[in-house]
Design a protein around this motif. Structure first.
Motif, PDB file in Angstrom:
ATOM      1  N   SER A 352       0.819  -1.161   0.129  1.00 53.91           N
ATOM      2  CA  SER A 352       0.075  -0.075   0.069  1.00 53.91           C
ATOM      3  C   SER A 352       0.932   1.503  -0.032  1.00 53.91           C
ATOM      4  CB  SER A 352      -0.929   0.206   1.010  1.00 53.91           C
ATOM      5  OG  SER A 352      -0.218   0.202   2.450  1.00 53.91           O
ATOM      6  N   LEU A 353       1.897   1.289   0.685  1.00 52.13           N
ATOM      7  CA  LEU A 353       2.782   2.649   0.813  1.00 52.13           C
ATOM      8  C   LEU A 353       3.485   2.584  -0.570  1.00 52.13           C
ATOM      9  CD1 LEU A 353       4.038   4.473   3.176  1.00 52.13           C
ATOM     10  CD2 LEU A 353       5.868   3.085   3.218  1.00 52.13           C
ATOM     11  N   ALA A 354       3.794   1.562  -1.156  1.00 55.45           N
ATOM     12  CA  ALA A 354       4.399   1.417  -2.544  1.00 55.45           C
ATOM     13  C   ALA A 354       3.706   2.532  -3.468  1.00 55.45           C
ATOM     14  CB  ALA A 354       4.761   0.446  -3.262  1.00 55.45           C
ATOM     15  N   ASN A 355       2.121   2.493  -3.426  1.00 58.51           N
ATOM     16  CA  ASN A 355       1.487   3.018  -4.085  1.00 58.51           C
ATOM     17  C   ASN A 355       1.379   4.354  -4.108  1.00 58.51           C
ATOM     18  OD1 ASN A 355       0.230   0.691  -5.442  1.00 58.51           O
ATOM     19  ND2 ASN A 355      -1.190   0.506  -3.731  1.00 58.51           N
ATOM     20  N   HIS A 356       2.235   4.981  -3.123  1.00 57.85           N
ATOM     21  CA  HIS A 356       2.137   6.281  -2.617  1.00 57.85           C
ATOM     22  C   HIS A 356       3.772   6.878  -2.875  1.00 57.85           C
ATOM     23  CE1 HIS A 356      -2.110   6.381  -1.785  1.00 57.85           C
ATOM     24  NE2 HIS A 356      -1.770   5.410  -0.856  1.00 57.85           N
ATOM     25  N   SER A 357       4.545   6.050  -3.347  1.00 56.89           N
ATOM     26  CA  SER A 357       5.920   6.429  -3.219  1.00 56.89           C
ATOM     27  C   SER A 357       6.753   6.273  -4.705  1.00 56.89           C
ATOM     28  CB  SER A 357       6.750   5.153  -2.489  1.00 56.89           C
ATOM     29  OG  SER A 357       6.016   4.981  -1.182  1.00 56.89           O
ATOM     30  N   ILE A 358       7.793   6.793  -4.673  1.00 55.04           N
ATOM     31  CA  ILE A 358       8.766   6.269  -5.881  1.00 55.04           C
ATOM     32  C   ILE A 358       9.138   4.807  -5.645  1.00 55.04           C
ATOM     33  CG2 ILE A 358      10.730   6.621  -6.893  1.00 55.04           C
ATOM     34  CD1 ILE A 358      10.687   9.670  -6.139  1.00 55.04           C
ATOM     35  N   MET A 359       8.993   3.991  -6.419  1.00 55.67           N
ATOM     36  CA  MET A 359       9.226   2.658  -6.452  1.00 55.67           C
ATOM     37  C   MET A 359       9.861   2.140  -7.577  1.00 55.67           C
ATOM     38  SD  MET A 359       6.700  -0.667  -6.052  1.00 55.67           S
ATOM     39  CE  MET A 359       7.668  -2.337  -5.595  1.00 55.67           C
ATOM     40  N   PHE A 360      11.334   1.547  -7.105  1.00 54.14           N
ATOM     41  CA  PHE A 360      12.602   1.267  -7.885  1.00 54.14           C
ATOM     42  C   PHE A 360      11.885  -0.170  -8.239  1.00 54.14           C
ATOM     43  CE2 PHE A 360      14.187   4.617  -5.372  1.00 54.14           C
ATOM     44  CZ  PHE A 360      14.380   5.803  -6.241  1.00 54.14           C
ATOM     45  N   THR A 361      11.586  -0.444  -9.412  1.00 50.88           N
ATOM     46  CA  THR A 361      11.134  -1.972  -9.632  1.00 50.88           C
ATOM     47  C   THR A 361      12.182  -2.937 -10.330  1.00 50.88           C
ATOM     48  OG1 THR A 361      10.237  -1.315 -11.937  1.00 50.88           O
ATOM     49  CG2 THR A 361       8.859  -0.843  -9.961  1.00 50.88           C
ATOM     50  N   ASN A 362      13.373  -2.384 -10.701  1.00 52.95           N
ATOM     51  CA  ASN A 362      14.372  -3.029 -11.227  1.00 52.95           C
ATOM     52  C   ASN A 362      15.601  -2.860 -10.610  1.00 52.95           C
ATOM     53  OD1 ASN A 362      15.018  -4.797 -13.055  1.00 52.95           O
ATOM     54  ND2 ASN A 362      15.055  -3.652 -14.920  1.00 52.95           N
ATOM     55  N   PRO A 560      13.181  -4.938  -3.341  1.00 52.93           N
ATOM     56  CA  PRO A 560      12.397  -4.179  -3.537  1.00 52.93           C
ATOM     57  C   PRO A 560      12.907  -2.724  -2.830  1.00 52.93           C
ATOM     58  CG  PRO A 560      11.547  -5.414  -1.539  1.00 52.93           C
ATOM     59  CD  PRO A 560      12.717  -5.925  -2.236  1.00 52.93           C
ATOM     60  N   ALA A 561      12.564  -1.585  -3.241  1.00 55.27           N
ATOM     61  CA  ALA A 561      12.816  -0.232  -2.738  1.00 55.27           C
ATOM     62  C   ALA A 561      12.062   0.737  -3.128  1.00 55.27           C
ATOM     63  CB  ALA A 561      14.405   0.018  -3.282  1.00 55.27           C
ATOM     64  N   LEU A 562      11.674   1.580  -1.857  1.00 57.28           N
ATOM     65  CA  LEU A 562      10.807   2.742  -2.193  1.00 57.28           C
ATOM     66  C   LEU A 562      11.243   4.065  -1.506  1.00 57.28           C
ATOM     67  CD1 LEU A 562       8.601   2.720   0.327  1.00 57.28           C
ATOM     68  CD2 LEU A 562       8.062   0.637  -1.009  1.00 57.28           C
ATOM     69  N   VAL A 563      10.713   5.213  -2.269  1.00 59.63           N
ATOM     70  CA  VAL A 563      11.146   6.370  -1.159  1.00 59.63           C
ATOM     71  C   VAL A 563       9.911   7.056  -0.984  1.00 59.63           C
ATOM     72  CG1 VAL A 563      11.970   8.702  -1.188  1.00 59.63           C
ATOM     73  CG2 VAL A 563      13.238   6.742  -2.384  1.00 59.63           C
ATOM     74  N   TYR A 564       9.445   7.425   0.162  1.00 62.25           N
ATOM     75  CA  TYR A 564       7.940   7.927   0.553  1.00 62.25           C
ATOM     76  C   TYR A 564       8.156   9.099   1.440  1.00 62.25           C
ATOM     77  CZ  TYR A 564       3.688   8.390   3.040  1.00 62.25           C
ATOM     78  OH  TYR A 564       2.648   9.097   3.556  1.00 62.25           O
ATOM     79  N   SER A 565       7.208  10.128   1.210  1.00 61.88           N
ATOM     80  CA  SER A 565       7.344  11.299   1.986  1.00 61.88           C
ATOM     81  C   SER A 565       5.888  11.979   1.822  1.00 61.88           C
ATOM     82  CB  SER A 565       8.405  12.360   1.618  1.00 61.88           C
ATOM     83  OG  SER A 565       8.508  13.429   2.474  1.00 61.88           O
ATOM     84  N   ASP A 566       5.144  12.130   2.655  1.00 56.74           N
ATOM     85  CA  ASP A 566       3.696  12.634   2.635  1.00 56.74           C
ATOM     86  C   ASP A 566       4.039  13.885   2.194  1.00 56.74           C
ATOM     87  OD1 ASP A 566       1.349  12.888   2.862  1.00 56.74           O
ATOM     88  OD2 ASP A 566       0.965  12.739   4.897  1.00 56.74           O
ATOM     89  N   GLY A 567       3.117  14.301   1.166  1.00 55.64           N
ATOM     90  CA  GLY A 567       3.132  15.719   0.560  1.00 55.64           C
ATOM     91  C   GLY A 567       4.320  16.382  -0.315  1.00 55.64           C
TER      92      GLY A 567
END
Length: 692
Positions: A352-362, A560-567
């Motif tokens: 769910s968090l990945a849907n709101h993040s930059i997700m590095f898929t490869n 998997p890797a993702l970057v998340y920051s609200d707003g």
């Protein structure tokens, strides 16, 4: 006469060969062995394996040979017996009384072991000296103990190799050496992961049975001890056989196969363990292919807009002094997440968090150990041959992600639920300016659950919030690197958190529980004033398994890797091939940091970024680019594979698996790029060019 005197060796040797053969057959049919074997390949594997085992047993028999060499009745005659006993007593007193004796200078438990050995030796010698009528019984007892130790070690080694193969798909290597060094964590892990008591009882029962059989058939050889001439013949024969065995192993251990599983199964674990123990750092320039150093550096640095090792990173936007929380998740393979095709719903929060993040898929991990992941995220450099820099002596004052944050006025910490002395983490992070929060900082009431690796991830999540709240009150921005521990064998955690019991020791349960703990962390973080001003970077340290048909199976390095920051962070997927070492330079780019960089990873959102990845074991160094995997190895070996994605075994629409087809003709440009990357990195590390 000669055959009679070597009967104990023949019986023990036959037992060792049978056990080793059984282990190889088990490995051939083990589920982790994904390669298929034809009849002649099986014959080759078993034949080379038997030869290896014979050589190893000859060398391992040195202690048995010494035991028989010193069997004698003459030494108990006057005055020899009294003199020898006096020497034993004086030696015992030397170890017991002298504070700085030679054994205590080695540290550890060496002195205690030596004291116990000499004490028992003195006791038995005195008994045989003063009670000659009981000499045969005492000698038989000692002989039984010697044979029992050999049989136990043979069985225990076989069981250990099985569990090691079951975990890593390999015979002993660097990891086994670490297991020997970090005995507290490792023994604790074994105790919590496996039915140790039944296992040891079974090993003891089998050892006693085999020992009794060998003892009954060979004990009469102790009635007629060999004379001095016979001992010299036996000693000379053993020296010749030992020499042949050493020479033989120098050839058989270098036999290669296109099938990695074949190489591992035909090998013997003990020589591999010895090699790993004595080669924790490989000299690139001695063992790997090289080109001119200036050419190598020029090739490697050409990927940067400013083709120099020390580069000025300048942003055209104002710097953002946001807090950064980097979470390294233990053993989280990409295939555990729904975003990569998993249908088991193991990571509902992360998905769910990945849907709101930059997700590095490869994105690909640099190695298959936690220290490699920490190295990649902290130093942002390709892996080098041998042990991780974290484990080396020259591991301090490096240019790190922490040093960049500190130059911006950040409070920098490393958070770990276990004891950070493990894997030399404390030495490395403290030596590079990080504050450390680990299990030592927990009060008893703050620990709801712990296993040998550390406190449960949910406890570390609560501690992390506590630490971050304190940092936020100081008025300084903070950078915290949190390494999780719960998704590691034995996979135990508190009950009632997920739908898999905490004592089920299930890998899936470990993944689910870590996901649960991360959700708990974010639920708490959202209530804090600093939350909206924080960037969260979530990435695995490495995959759950690295076993495959080739030395570097691409599937086993995808994380998997993702970057998340609200707003702040706008959701998107980045699908190009990238490395673990690119993550933090990319984060610095998102924050518009201006700094002098020595990182060898790239900001993937810059126009000069070149899609590529570095993947490695402790000796095989791989470079992924343009659908090719180039691997360089010791003895200047070069192999190259074409890469073709194939549908996921979990869900056909997700292509995270690869066919690796070996190429007979190499793409020389990619070979040169591979050598340039690893040669340059090794040179700069060796010459301290990557220090602050």
């Amino acid at each position: 006469m000669f055959l009679q005197k070597i009967k104990p060796f023949l019986y023990l040797g036959a037992f060792y060969l049978i056990i080793s053969l059984i282990v190889r057959i088990v490995f051939l049919f083990h589920p982790i062995t994904t390669a298929s074997f034809g009849f002649f390949e099986v014959l080759k594997v078993l034949s080379i394996g038997i030869i290896n085992d014979i050589f190893v047993f000859v060398l391992a028999s040195i202690f048995l040979a010494l035991y028989f060499l010193f069997l004698s009745n003459t030494k108990y005659k006057k005055p020899y017996g009294q003199i020898i006993l006096g020497i034993f007593v004086l030696f015992f007193l030397y170890i017991l009384v002298i504070p700085n004796n030679i054994f205590k200078q080695y540290g550890g438990s060496i002195a205690e072991v030596a004291l116990a050995f000499i004490g028992l030796k003195t006791l038995f010698f005195a008994a045989m000296l003063f009670f000659p009528a009981q000499r045969i019984k005492i000698r038989n007892t000692l002989y039984f103990i010697v044979v029992f130790l050999y049989t136990t070690i043979i069985i225990f080694n076989a069981v250990s190799e099985y569990f090691f193969y079951n975990e890593f798909g390999l015979r002993y290597n660097f990891i086994a050496v670490d297991y020997l060094i970090y005995t507290n964590e490792v023994i604790g892990n074994i105790m919590e992961s496996y039915p140790v008591i039944p296992l040891f009882l079974a090993i003891s029962a089998v050892s006693l049975t085999i020992t009794w059989i060998i003892f009954k058939r060979t004990k009469n050889e102790l009635l007629d001890l060999p004379n001095l001439k016979q001992k010299f013949i036996l000693l000379g024969s053993f020296i010749v056989l030992a020499g042949v065995s050493l020479l033989g192993l120098s050839f058989t251990t270098k036999i290669t196969s296109p099938n990695v599983f074949a190489e591992e199964i035909e090998a013997n674990g003990l020589p591999k363990f010895y090699w790993a123990f004595t080669h924790n750092e490989l000299d690139y320039f001695q063992f790997y292919p090289k080109i001119d150093q200036k050419v190598a550096e020029s090739n490697f640095l050409s990927q940067f807009s400013e083709p120099k090792l020390t580069r000025n990173i300048i942003s055209d936007q104002p710097e953002l002094k946001k807090n950064v929380v980097l979470i390294s998740i233990e053993s989280l393979s990409a295939e555990f997440m729904e975003h990569y095709g998993n249908t088991q719903k193991l990571t509902p929060f992360l998905d769910s968090l990945a849907n709101h993040s930059i997700m590095f898929t490869n994105l690909y991990a640099t190695g298959n150990r936690t220290v490699r992941g920490l190295e990649a995220l902290t130093l942002c450099i390709p892996p080098t041959a041998g042990e991780s820099i974290i484990k080396r002596q020259n591991n301090k004052n490096k240019f790190t992600t922490g040093s960049v944050f500190k130059s911006k006025g950040y409070d920098v910490k490393f958070l770990y639920g276990g004891y950070s002395y493990f894997d030399n983490m404390q030495d490395f992070f403290a030596g590079n300016g990080y504050g450390i929060v680990d299990r030592n900082n927990f009060k008893p009431e703050e620990i709801s659950f712990a296993n040998v690796w550390g406190v449960a991830d949910e406890d570390m999540a609560r501690k992390a919030i506590q630490v971050m709240n304190a940092e936020a009150k100081s008025g300084k921005p903070f950078f915290n690197h949190w390494m999780t521990v719960s998704n590691h064998r034995p996979f135990t955690y508190p009950d009632g958190r997920v739908d898999i019991p905490g004592n089920a020791k299930s890998r899936e349960g470990g993944v689910k529980y870590t996901d649960y703990s991360l959700k708990l962390f974010f639920d708490m973080a959202k209530k804090q004033d600093w939350y909206k001003n924080t960037v969260f970077v979530i990435i695995a340290d490495h995959c759950a398994s690295s076993a495959g048909d080739t030395e570097l199976p691409m599937d086993k390095y995808k994380i998997p890797a993702l970057v998340y920051s609200d707003g702040f962070i706008q959701p998107q997927k980045f699908d190009q091939v990238m490395s673990q070492i690119d993550v933090m330079p990319t984060v610095f780019g998102l924050l518009n940091f201006n700094y002098q960089s020595k990182f060898l990873g790239q900001d993937v959102f810059k126009k000069e970024f070149q899609p590529k990845a570095y993947i490695a074991t402790y000796q095989d160094l791989g470079f992924v680019k343009d659908n090719h995997l180039t691997v360089i190895s010791p003895v200047r070996m070069i192999r190259q594979y074409s890469l073709k994605q194939k549908p996921s075994q979990l869900s056909p629409q997700f292509n995270i698996y690869y066919d690796e087809n070996v190429l007979k003709e190499h793409n020389q440009k990619l070979v040169d790029e591979t050598i340039s990357a690893y040669q340059s990195t090794s040179y700069w590390i060796k010459n301290n060019n990557l220090n602050r």
